[in-house]
Design a protein around this motif. Sequence first.
Motif, mmCIF file in Angstrom:
data_model
loop_
_atom_site.group_PDB
_atom_site.id
_atom_site.type_symbol
_atom_site.label_atom_id
_atom_site.label_comp_id
_atom_site.label_asym_id
_atom_site.label_seq_id
_atom_site.Cartn_x
_atom_site.Cartn_y
_atom_site.Cartn_z
ATOM 1 N N PRO A 180 -38.613 2.256 55.635
ATOM 2 C CA PRO A 180 -37.574 2.035 54.620
ATOM 3 C C PRO A 180 -36.796 0.740 54.784
ATOM 4 O O PRO A 180 -36.175 0.272 53.822
ATOM 5 C CB PRO A 180 -36.653 3.258 54.782
ATOM 6 C CG PRO A 180 -36.956 3.798 56.141
ATOM 7 C CD PRO A 180 -38.381 3.487 56.414
ATOM 8 N N HIS A 193 -42.524 3.805 50.559
ATOM 9 C CA HIS A 193 -41.216 3.336 51.018
ATOM 10 C C HIS A 193 -40.753 4.037 52.286
ATOM 11 O O HIS A 193 -40.221 3.400 53.210
ATOM 12 C CB HIS A 193 -40.187 3.535 49.899
ATOM 13 C CG HIS A 193 -38.772 3.627 50.368
ATOM 14 N ND1 HIS A 193 -38.016 2.518 50.658
ATOM 15 C CD2 HIS A 193 -37.968 4.706 50.618
ATOM 16 C CE1 HIS A 193 -36.818 2.896 51.063
ATOM 17 N NE2 HIS A 193 -36.761 4.216 51.046
ATOM 18 N N TRP A 194 -40.938 5.337 52.387
ATOM 19 C CA TRP A 194 -40.361 6.123 53.472
ATOM 20 C C TRP A 194 -41.017 5.854 54.818
ATOM 21 O O TRP A 194 -40.458 6.176 55.850
ATOM 22 C CB TRP A 194 -40.446 7.612 53.130
ATOM 23 C CG TRP A 194 -39.704 7.950 51.889
ATOM 24 C CD1 TRP A 194 -38.385 8.315 51.784
ATOM 25 C CD2 TRP A 194 -40.200 7.930 50.554
ATOM 26 N NE1 TRP A 194 -38.048 8.520 50.475
ATOM 27 C CE2 TRP A 194 -39.141 8.297 49.684
ATOM 28 C CE3 TRP A 194 -41.454 7.636 50.001
ATOM 29 C CZ2 TRP A 194 -39.290 8.379 48.318
ATOM 30 C CZ3 TRP A 194 -41.610 7.706 48.626
ATOM 31 C CH2 TRP A 194 -40.534 8.072 47.800
ATOM 32 N N CYS A 195 -42.207 5.260 54.817
ATOM 33 C CA CYS A 195 -42.873 4.952 56.083
ATOM 34 C C CYS A 195 -42.195 3.803 56.813
ATOM 35 O O CYS A 195 -42.315 3.689 58.041
ATOM 36 C CB CYS A 195 -44.342 4.617 55.835
ATOM 37 S SG CYS A 195 -45.314 6.018 55.243
ATOM 38 N N HIS A 250 -30.424 6.627 47.706
ATOM 39 C CA HIS A 250 -31.513 7.029 48.598
ATOM 40 C C HIS A 250 -32.368 5.838 49.008
ATOM 41 O O HIS A 250 -32.830 5.756 50.160
ATOM 42 C CB HIS A 250 -32.374 8.072 47.880
ATOM 43 C CG HIS A 250 -33.503 8.599 48.693
ATOM 44 N ND1 HIS A 250 -33.316 9.398 49.808
ATOM 45 C CD2 HIS A 250 -34.840 8.443 48.566
ATOM 46 C CE1 HIS A 250 -34.488 9.715 50.325
ATOM 47 N NE2 HIS A 250 -35.431 9.142 49.591
ATOM 48 N N VAL A 303 -44.517 11.987 48.014
ATOM 49 C CA VAL A 303 -43.657 12.967 48.689
ATOM 50 C C VAL A 303 -43.868 14.365 48.127
ATOM 51 O O VAL A 303 -43.980 15.333 48.876
ATOM 52 C CB VAL A 303 -42.173 12.559 48.545
ATOM 53 C CG1 VAL A 303 -41.256 13.622 49.127
ATOM 54 C CG2 VAL A 303 -41.933 11.211 49.221
ATOM 55 N N ALA A 305 -35.952 15.212 52.409
ATOM 56 C CA ALA A 305 -36.207 14.919 53.826
ATOM 57 C C ALA A 305 -37.408 15.694 54.356
ATOM 58 O O ALA A 305 -38.252 15.138 55.067
ATOM 59 C CB ALA A 305 -34.962 15.233 54.653
ATOM 60 N N VAL A 333 -40.769 14.436 52.860
ATOM 61 C CA VAL A 333 -41.061 13.113 53.419
ATOM 62 C C VAL A 333 -41.665 13.253 54.808
ATOM 63 O O VAL A 333 -42.650 12.592 55.164
ATOM 64 C CB VAL A 333 -39.790 12.246 53.463
ATOM 65 C CG1 VAL A 333 -39.979 11.039 54.384
ATOM 66 C CG2 VAL A 333 -39.427 11.762 52.063
ATOM 67 N N ARG A 334 -41.098 14.139 55.595
ATOM 68 C CA ARG A 334 -41.598 14.332 56.965
ATOM 69 C C ARG A 334 -43.019 14.895 56.958
ATOM 70 O O ARG A 334 -43.913 14.363 57.616
ATOM 71 C CB ARG A 334 -40.673 15.265 57.746
ATOM 72 C CG ARG A 334 -41.082 15.442 59.216
ATOM 73 C CD ARG A 334 -40.151 16.368 59.949
ATOM 74 N NE ARG A 334 -40.220 17.734 59.438
ATOM 75 C CZ ARG A 334 -39.291 18.312 58.703
ATOM 76 N NH1 ARG A 334 -38.194 17.637 58.369
ATOM 77 N NH2 ARG A 334 -39.428 19.544 58.268
#
Length: 305
Positions: A140, A136-138, A29, A157, A201, A204-205
């Motif tokens: 990646p 991280h997800w902002c 991931h 998250v 997912a 995260v959104r």
Amino acid sequence: MTAALRAPEAWDTAPRTGIPALREALAAHLAAPVDRLAVTSGIRGQVPALLAGVDAVVVERPTFLSVPRLAAQHGVRVELRDWEDILGGERLPGRCLIWVTSPARNPDGRTLTPAEARRLDELAEDHRVVVNQAYHWCAPDAPRPVRAELVGSLHKVSGGGCAVGWRVSPGGVGPDRPAAGGPPTAWQLAWASMIGRGGVAAPVRTGLLDPSARAAAFTARPGLPDGVRTVRHGAGPSLLLLVPDHVTEDELSTELARQGLSVGLGSAFGQERGAVRLSFTGVSDEDVPACVEGVHKTLARLGLS
């Protein structure tokens, strides 16, 4: 979780580095080497081990102040410095731990550039470098120093009660790292399954990407008066609103509260001048115009527009 509790291995003692299924799921991931990744219960639980053998901690400013507070509680000297000062490498104390957040640093969204990541790798020859990757997800694909310890968690998250994090160590996890154990085996099994099936997912959104888009929409609209500006470096769900020095952060936050806007004080993040943090987590798209209007009314009441 129900399926995980039915698994016979749910009651086995988890390896100190985490069960293989979760290590593999997180590594895939995060696009991280599985042999360097260990499962943790979060970021703050790793701080004591990361402090071992250092003379001082040099922490970015602004930042989330929980980490420097923890370091001080363990008797380690703490210095808050701007990124430019840290990356310059001058006057760094002895064997120190350098702590920065990337990508999308809270509260201003700052993210390492490739050149800055390379510079941290140079500093890692003489010092311990830790990069907090909680956001991280902002971004990646943001650069990562290869010689740094990378720490992160799923708390942004799925909430602080999630208690699942990771540590990527440049020398590999070894048989005993990280020192602080991770979450229970059944919980690790459940998260391994959820991550493997793409189950993060949606949170995260809703938890990071949508708020980040609202912060971007806010910065695109205000048209702030002279002497007032927003600071947001392109990613993350928060930003700083900076005002002239004659307006205090307490005055600013009090007036914003009268407009129905709850903000954080800049000093709570080590910010040196008058500022407040605006976070767009839990704010709807429809709320953004009202936030802009509330800020403008506040500035007018303070004589800044």
